[in-house]
Scaffold this active site. Structure first.
Site, PDB file in Angstrom:
ATOM      1  N   HIS B  56       0.822  -1.212   0.000  1.00  0.00           N
ATOM      2  CA  HIS B  56       0.000   0.000   0.000  1.00  0.00           C
ATOM      3  C   HIS B  56       0.855   1.261   0.000  1.00  0.00           C
ATOM      4  CE1 HIS B  56      -3.190  -2.757   0.894  1.00  0.00           C
ATOM      5  NE2 HIS B  56      -2.707  -3.064   2.071  1.00  0.00           N
ATOM      6  N   HIS B 218      -7.157  -4.765  -0.772  1.00  0.00           N
ATOM      7  CA  HIS B 218      -6.489  -6.038  -1.060  1.00  0.00           C
ATOM      8  C   HIS B 218      -7.221  -6.785  -2.153  1.00  0.00           C
ATOM      9  CE1 HIS B 218      -6.063  -4.976   3.229  1.00  0.00           C
ATOM     10  NE2 HIS B 218      -4.791  -5.191   2.975  1.00  0.00           N
TER      11      HIS B 218
END
Lengths: 331, 331
Positions: B56, B218
């Site tokens: 991320h 995700h």
């Protein structure tokens, strides 16, 4: 084509409307394709204008602001800006102290900026043009006679922009921009192609497990198509090519590890680790690193490495405050 | 799989080595997965620790520095950080004034941070945990009971980090972090899946011309799979979902238009233009915009929109100086 757009023909104007909405400190004309410091012309200051095809954001519109460009001209995607945009931007930022055109070496850009410079001279605006041609991959390319201009554009815009902000004259600012170009080299590697919205098909084909060594920022062919390597191998190929052209041993370097648009930051840091190792093993010092997607090629996956051999003066100018959408530090 | 990596199992450690090489102002342990301000512990200061799975970036390691986090813990890609990393980071930054754990709401993160908090309390370090659960897309998800945590992590880290830097106490800093979470909402849209390096296959399948509305960071399923729309339609879907949960009319907003990793900046600005139009048409004001890839999902194409209803105090704290690899302004 998986793009976050409205109509393919409106991408650049839509993005410029977004830039205008987010940045009231810029004066944006989405139709003409110009981005100008709202406080331009800045009295007594040499003004810097750059530009080129869109699709490389934040280059160049995201680099307009104090300490960097006074204006940028955005052409359609991968298409040179029209002379009208360049002349309008040049006139908008001219304070009488002279204007510098920072031009990446693509045939269309060179022609259109030259035409605009001639028109500006007719209006008694003194223009100095600086050609950016840092890409060592190939000597001539799809859209270029001579070397292509890539990452050194960012270096020249930042460093010359800082000197202009200090109040230096036209000749000095042009000279430092040329010095940056002379001391800079770049090499890019593509792991995927990109797709120009209006074309709708990829700029080139790349098989699964292949990469293009020496790719241009418009997907122009590089040196060769090879089996995709590890980050360490890719970095070695890029830095070996750069080092063969401009020896790096003993240099204090400004290093840009540049994501091409589709490669996430985690991978750019993986590449930077390999760059740091390679340079340490070849007697070079990274004085200033910059890692991120600064000179992109739409959603191309891959990385470009750019280096500039710094001097104490260039380092000072790199460190000077900058306040733009894409690059911001100090004050 | 077109990734700029060495071995799939070494991606996180390699990237952390890159972060360490580029940022000597951070103390990085690539093996353990910790990133700590080199000047930690800062005497008398409440310390902020966050973390989560990698993939991320720049969240969270790129947000360590003055004005934001004191430490971040990086798990493997899309995998919670181990308690050992969290306890080590917590101990490294503790000055005695207390430590705040900013935890995105994923089951593994919650468990591991809780275990570390208990171990820290055993060592007489006072810990306050703040749960971040801003994603309105779904109530429960693949890895989560309750709402997922996404873009509000950046908001809470920045705003609570600024208050901690001012010298506020543990209770006040935790309270402002919770206030930010309460006033924030997010919604993401995927135009492509992403691939975890060690898995080697995409996290989900998405047909050409399809998009996932409400996707998680995700690649968790969202609300529905639909025909890919225009940027205007995508933004409308996201903001309508947010507005239904937290009315935006009359709000002064902090707005993040967040590229997911594979979507280039030009498209993020196209989306921001649509966001600005939508909000203006619904009585909301963008007080502070932020556009870029800040909370990514590897190379996923798509966008996440996060908003926070600002107050004058929250605005002041957002504007305060910050000096991290991923967010940098002021001084």
């Amino acid at each position: 084509m998986r793009k976050l757009i409205n109509a393919p023909a409106g991408v650049v104007a839509d993005a410029l409307r977004g830039l205008a909405a987010a940045h009231p400190e810029l004066r944006v004309d989405p139709g003409l394709g110009t981005v100008v410091r709202a406080d331009a012309p800045v009295t007594g200051k040499v003004a810097l204008v750059s530009g080129g095809g869109s699709g490389h954001e934040p280059l160049h519109g995201g680099f307009v602001g104090p300490g960097m460009l006074d204006a940028a001209c955005a052409g359609e995607v991968f298409t040179s800006p029209v002379p009208d945009a360049v002349i309008a931007a040049t006139a908008a930022v001219s304070s009488g102290a002279g204007v510098i055109h920072l031009v990446k070496n693509y045939t269309g850009d060179v022609l259109n900026f030259r035409m605009a410079a001639e028109l500006a001279e007719d209006e008694d605006i003194e223009v100095e043009s600086v050609l950016i041609d840092d890409d060592v991959a190939v000597e001539d390319s799809l859209h270029t006679a001579g070397r292509r201009g890539t990452g050194a554009a960012l270096f020249a815009e930042k460093i010359a922009g800082a000197l202009a902000e200090e109040g230096a004259g036209l000749g000095s600012v042009a000279a430092v921009a040329r010095e940056v170009v002379t001391r800079s080299r770049s090499f890019g590697v593509a792991l995927s192609p990109c797709t120009v919205p209006e074309a709708g098909t990829p700029t080139f084909e790349l098989g699964e497990g292949e990469m293009e060594l020496g790719v241009g920022i418009h997907g122009e062919p590089g040196r060769r198509r090879v089996k995709a390597g590890t980050a360490t191998e890719i970095v070695d190929a890029a830095l070996t090519a750069i080092d063969a052209d401009m020896p790096l041993d003993g240099a204090d370097l400004l290093v840009l590890v540049n994501g091409m648009g589709g490669t996430p930051l985690i991978e750019q840091y993986v590449a930077y680790a390999a760059v740091a190792d390679w340079l340490a093993g070849h007697g070079a010092t990274v004085a200033r690193p910059l890692i991120g997607p600064y000179v992109t090629s739409l959603e191309m996956a891959g990385v470009m490495i750019s280096v500039c051999r710094l001097t104490p003066d260039l380092t000072r100018l790199w460190d000077a405050p900058v306040q733009t959408p894409g690059l911001r530090w100090g004050r």
